[in-house]
Design a protein around this motif. Structure first.
Motif, PDB file in Angstrom:
ATOM      1  N   PHE A  29      39.558  58.713  44.615  1.00  0.00           N
ATOM      2  CA  PHE A  29      40.288  57.451  44.806  1.00  0.00           C
ATOM      3  C   PHE A  29      39.295  56.359  45.228  1.00  0.00           C
ATOM      4  CE2 PHE A  29      44.921  56.417  46.355  1.00  0.00           C
ATOM      5  CZ  PHE A  29      44.900  55.214  45.694  1.00  0.00           C
ATOM      6  N   HIS A  30      38.491  56.657  46.243  1.00  0.00           N
ATOM      7  CA  HIS A  30      37.489  55.686  46.705  1.00  0.00           C
ATOM      8  C   HIS A  30      36.499  55.317  45.591  1.00  0.00           C
ATOM      9  CE1 HIS A  30      38.275  55.056  50.937  1.00  0.00           C
ATOM     10  NE2 HIS A  30      38.327  56.359  51.197  1.00  0.00           N
ATOM     11  N   VAL A  43      38.057  52.908  43.177  1.00  0.00           N
ATOM     12  CA  VAL A  43      38.187  51.571  43.757  1.00  0.00           C
ATOM     13  C   VAL A  43      36.832  50.861  43.695  1.00  0.00           C
ATOM     14  CG1 VAL A  43      38.595  50.294  45.898  1.00  0.00           C
ATOM     15  CG2 VAL A  43      40.159  52.136  45.241  1.00  0.00           C
ATOM     16  N   ALA A  44      35.769  51.593  44.038  1.00  0.00           N
ATOM     17  CA  ALA A  44      34.427  50.999  44.015  1.00  0.00           C
ATOM     18  C   ALA A  44      34.061  50.514  42.608  1.00  0.00           C
ATOM     19  CB  ALA A  44      33.403  52.008  44.523  1.00  0.00           C
ATOM     20  N   LEU A  53      35.913  49.164  40.514  1.00  0.00           N
ATOM     21  CA  LEU A  53      36.576  47.876  40.264  1.00  0.00           C
ATOM     22  C   LEU A  53      35.905  46.727  41.002  1.00  0.00           C
ATOM     23  CD1 LEU A  53      40.358  48.869  40.342  1.00  0.00           C
ATOM     24  CD2 LEU A  53      38.771  48.834  38.411  1.00  0.00           C
ATOM     25  N   GLY A  54      34.979  47.073  41.900  1.00  0.00           N
ATOM     26  CA  GLY A  54      34.265  46.033  42.626  1.00  0.00           C
ATOM     27  C   GLY A  54      32.908  45.709  42.034  1.00  0.00           C
ATOM     28  N   ASP A  55      32.615  46.317  40.906  1.00  0.00           N
ATOM     29  CA  ASP A  55      31.303  46.156  40.277  1.00  0.00           C
ATOM     30  C   ASP A  55      31.515  45.675  38.838  1.00  0.00           C
ATOM     31  OD1 ASP A  55      28.881  46.600  38.875  1.00  0.00           O
ATOM     32  OD2 ASP A  55      28.326  48.234  40.227  1.00  0.00           O
ATOM     33  N   GLY A  56      30.865  44.564  38.501  1.00  0.00           N
ATOM     34  CA  GLY A  56      31.050  43.991  37.172  1.00  0.00           C
ATOM     35  C   GLY A  56      30.669  44.930  36.038  1.00  0.00           C
ATOM     36  N   PHE A  58      33.840  47.463  36.076  1.00  0.00           N
ATOM     37  CA  PHE A  58      35.199  46.914  36.226  1.00  0.00           C
ATOM     38  C   PHE A  58      36.050  47.225  34.988  1.00  0.00           C
ATOM     39  CE2 PHE A  58      38.323  43.533  35.598  1.00  0.00           C
ATOM     40  CZ  PHE A  58      39.009  43.609  36.800  1.00  0.00           C
ATOM     41  N   ARG A  59      37.319  47.488  35.207  1.00  0.00           N
ATOM     42  CA  ARG A  59      38.280  47.674  34.116  1.00  0.00           C
ATOM     43  C   ARG A  59      39.512  46.819  34.365  1.00  0.00           C
ATOM     44  NH1 ARG A  59      38.523  53.626  32.234  1.00  0.00           N
ATOM     45  NH2 ARG A  59      36.436  54.370  32.759  1.00  0.00           N
ATOM     46  N   GLY A  60      40.042  46.232  33.324  1.00  0.00           N
ATOM     47  CA  GLY A  60      41.296  45.493  33.423  1.00  0.00           C
ATOM     48  C   GLY A  60      42.445  46.371  32.956  1.00  0.00           C
ATOM     49  N   TYR A  61      43.229  45.841  32.028  1.00  0.00           N
ATOM     50  CA  TYR A  61      44.351  46.616  31.499  1.00  0.00           C
ATOM     51  C   TYR A  61      43.881  47.970  30.985  1.00  0.00           C
ATOM     52  CZ  TYR A  61      47.215  42.330  31.360  1.00  0.00           C
ATOM     53  OH  TYR A  61      47.929  41.216  31.686  1.00  0.00           O
ATOM     54  N   SER A 107      48.022  52.128  38.016  1.00  0.00           N
ATOM     55  CA  SER A 107      46.789  51.688  38.663  1.00  0.00           C
ATOM     56  C   SER A 107      45.636  52.655  38.360  1.00  0.00           C
ATOM     57  CB  SER A 107      47.037  51.628  40.183  1.00  0.00           C
ATOM     58  OG  SER A 107      45.951  51.036  40.849  1.00  0.00           O
ATOM     59  N   TYR A 108      44.513  52.099  37.917  1.00  0.00           N
ATOM     60  CA  TYR A 108      43.382  52.944  37.524  1.00  0.00           C
ATOM     61  C   TYR A 108      42.900  53.873  38.644  1.00  0.00           C
ATOM     62  CZ  TYR A 108      38.517  54.101  36.475  1.00  0.00           C
ATOM     63  OH  TYR A 108      37.331  54.775  36.303  1.00  0.00           O
ATOM     64  N   PRO A 109      42.689  53.368  39.867  1.00  0.00           N
ATOM     65  CA  PRO A 109      42.237  54.298  40.918  1.00  0.00           C
ATOM     66  C   PRO A 109      43.247  55.414  41.199  1.00  0.00           C
ATOM     67  CG  PRO A 109      41.855  52.013  41.591  1.00  0.00           C
ATOM     68  CD  PRO A 109      42.710  51.967  40.352  1.00  0.00           C
TER      69      PRO A 109
END
Lengths: 408, 408
Positions: free
Chosen positions: B56-57, B60-61, B63-66, B69-72, B293-295
């Motif tokens: 899970f962590h 989440v990480a 999604l904080g890195d360009g 990162f993943r959108g839809y 949600s991805y995570p």
């Protein structure tokens, strides 16, 4: 013998994005060295802001500790997030909401679709054209479009054109429910206060309900364009508002939205008795939904901390900087463009009367740039083309430069 | 004038848990020193397993890195989770599923409610009694229960009693859709293979569709009780299965579930043409839902890693240890108990012919223990009482000890 919901068979196949994919694949296979820039899709690209990320991690950690673990949360969302929205998202607009009026969800797409559950099928529904396809498809799915082949049963389409500034005129006949989306996807235009006032007056006079999709409200940059329909006097007696963290805070993959159902918005029974929609929506959500992931709600609340909002706003400004690059560049290339000032979409009028798909092909083959044909959003989108400002600045600038230099 | 869906007015108010809360509050106010133990609610209490937490962590990480990162994501769920389920959850049972047959969602409650969207209203639906209230309420909401006041329109209730081992008999008349829940909430009993075979044969013979709710499959401890209905020959031609990470892996606040719609399950148009339900459900989900949600999906996939499953199984075993303490303790106190062997619920027959609510009051006042009156799950639950095994072992043991010593 189990029987299907035959209204599903009236839906057109999801044509737009698969067809775009097919044409882009064919082009890249024939031109393997071409560097194609994609400005078609409306999905965010920047990572989550650090403050949001920290809150997300902290909430995940809580679930790993027996002293802070949480199971089921309220189906309506946690008060910490609802209170944050009341204070940080709505109060600054002069809009006062109660806790019981805000419902947290996993996204506006679900809510704009599910809200139809609490209304009778025989309501007459007005939908813009061009439009976000979900409004139309979900009405077709429940049988509102009438017999297969027909498409005008209980749905009234409202053209949004250059002539009316891409904002729907009040209908001639009576409608019971109207969808308004501002800032608008796909046209990139926002409704001015006076325009919304006209619709609110109409709704109050006709006991109609407005579904107000404000998923892009955070992208408004000019004064005079309401971020919430509740900024308009009387809207809290006739409007349901949908908002989302998807575009505002980069949550398209994280999933969080909200729906506001004011306690004073009602609709009627066949006997004419008014029933508060808040009570029905609450019953719908508690029965058919189990709330949003706790860490996601914590991450969403962090968007509205002072530092969280500063970081979030910086991402919005980045996208709107892209929009300006696109808008200014295409204008100076002699193209007619709309939107891109209060929304992350530019709505381009195709040059020389080209059809939307012909312009798609021209842009792809001459400039190696991908956008979205306007006709894919409805018949009144024909002759227009959507370009998205979600993307990398260098790619956006390169795309615009190619269009200026190469488009014949 | 907008009109409401008047079927909502036929719903009874959510009575069970509010009334429990009211009685417990009244008791504790009158007896402030009483230490009340709550074994009423079906919510998990142990924290997420460490391996799940790590995944899970990590997501989440991302999604904080360009760069990551993943959108839809796909509305149907990510392949990494679907493939994990195919290989780790289904293949060991001898069940082979295809990617396109599994749909990830934010929970079984949503899916068991939403699945009704793809069926015509005039299907005749069979629901157990007692039962998880969502099945009934969501059918009432769409108008299947007939006129207000009546409750037998398009719904057939199937009593689940001591006489039939709490598993519904095949109906005399024809039904088009049947809900089966095994292991069952609230009765705590699991369906044996032969019982499911009878229903699968019925469904195939009558072109009926089975909605199989397997939310508690992970709690089965005995052989001979299928964890998936697809272990039964022919079920992949007539059954939709719902599963959840909620109870299995402590995800009630994290939100993840799945629905299996095999490609060979169909229902018919009014003209008698068979239409694959997989295609309709896919259209429903892509139009009205935007994925999980991805995570959360990454955390869910970690449940089925070797170490993740060891940790997850340890939590399940802990709850089932509670169930054994309850079951053995109450049996030795002379009470008649069912369930608790293949499910985390004990279904207790009230002593001396007490009503469910009278026993609730007796247990609360004499033992300071809270459970759930069986009559709250339907008329055939009258005279029964549900005790949940989700809780702290010491509290469970203390509750059982009090019942043995104090219950008159």
């Amino acid at each position: 013998m189990a029987r299907i919901n035959e209204h599903y068979l009236k839906l057109k196949a999801g044509y737009l994005f698969p067809e775009i994919g097919r044409r882009v694949r064919a082009f890249t296979e024939a031109n393997p060295s071409a560097k194609v820039i994609r400005l078609g899709i409306g999905d965010v690209t920047l990572p989550l802001p650090p403050v949001v990320l920290d809150a997300f991690h902290a909430a995940v950690a809580e679930l790993g500790d027996g002293r802070t673990f949480r199971g089921y949360g309220p189906e309506q969302g946690y008060d910490f997030l609802i209170d944050t929205l009341i204070e940080k998202a709505y109060a600054p607009l002069g809009v006062r909401l109660k806790r019981a009026e805000i419902f947290i969800s996993d996204g506006s797409k679900c809510d704009t679709a599910n809200v139809l559950d609490i209304f009778a099928l025989d309501n007459r529904v007005a939908i813009g054209d061009p439009v976000y396809p979900v409004y139309n498809d979900t009405n077709v799915m429940i049988g509102r479009s009438g017999p297969a082949g027909g498409d005008r049963g209980g749905i009234v389409y409202m053209p949004c054109t250059e002539a009316n500034g891409f904002f729907p005129d009040l209908p001639e006949g009576r409608v019971d429910i109207v969808y308004l989306c501002s800032p608008n996807n796909p046209t990139g235009t926002a409704a001015a206060a006076a325009q919304l006032e006209g619709w609110v007056d109409y709704a109050l006079a006709n006991d109609a309900v407005i579904f107000y999709d404000a998923a892009y409200e955070a992208f408004i940059t000019e004064p005079g364009f309401p971020r919430s329909i509740y900024e308009v006097e009387g809207a809290n007696r006739c409007a349901i508002e949908f908002r989302s963290f998807s575009k505002t805070a980069g949550f398209t993959g994280v999933r969080c939205g909200l729906t506001v159902v004011p306690e004073n918005v009602a609709a009627k029974t066949p006997a004419g008795e008014a029933v508060p929609l808040n009570r029905l929506w609450n019953r719908r959500q508690t029965t058919k939904f189990n709330g949003v992931s706790y860490p996601v709600q914590k991450a969403a609340a962090a968007v509205y901390t002072d530092e969280g909002w500063r970081q979030t706003k910086a991402n919005i400004d980045y996208y709107m900087g892209n929009a300006k690059v696109i808008r200014d560049g295409l204008s100076s290339a002699g193209l007619t463009v709309y939107g891109g000032v209060n929304a992350p979409y530019i709505w381009l009028k195709t040059p020389g009367g080209l059809s939307s798909w012909d312009f798609f092909d021209k842009l792809l083959t001459e400039c190696h740039v991908v956008g979205t044909p306007g006709s894919g959003f409805g018949p009144s989108g024909e002759g227009f083309f959507r370009i998205s400002a979600f993307g990398n600045r260098d790619s956006v600038a390169e795309a615009v430069d190619r269009i200026r230099r190469r488009l014949k």
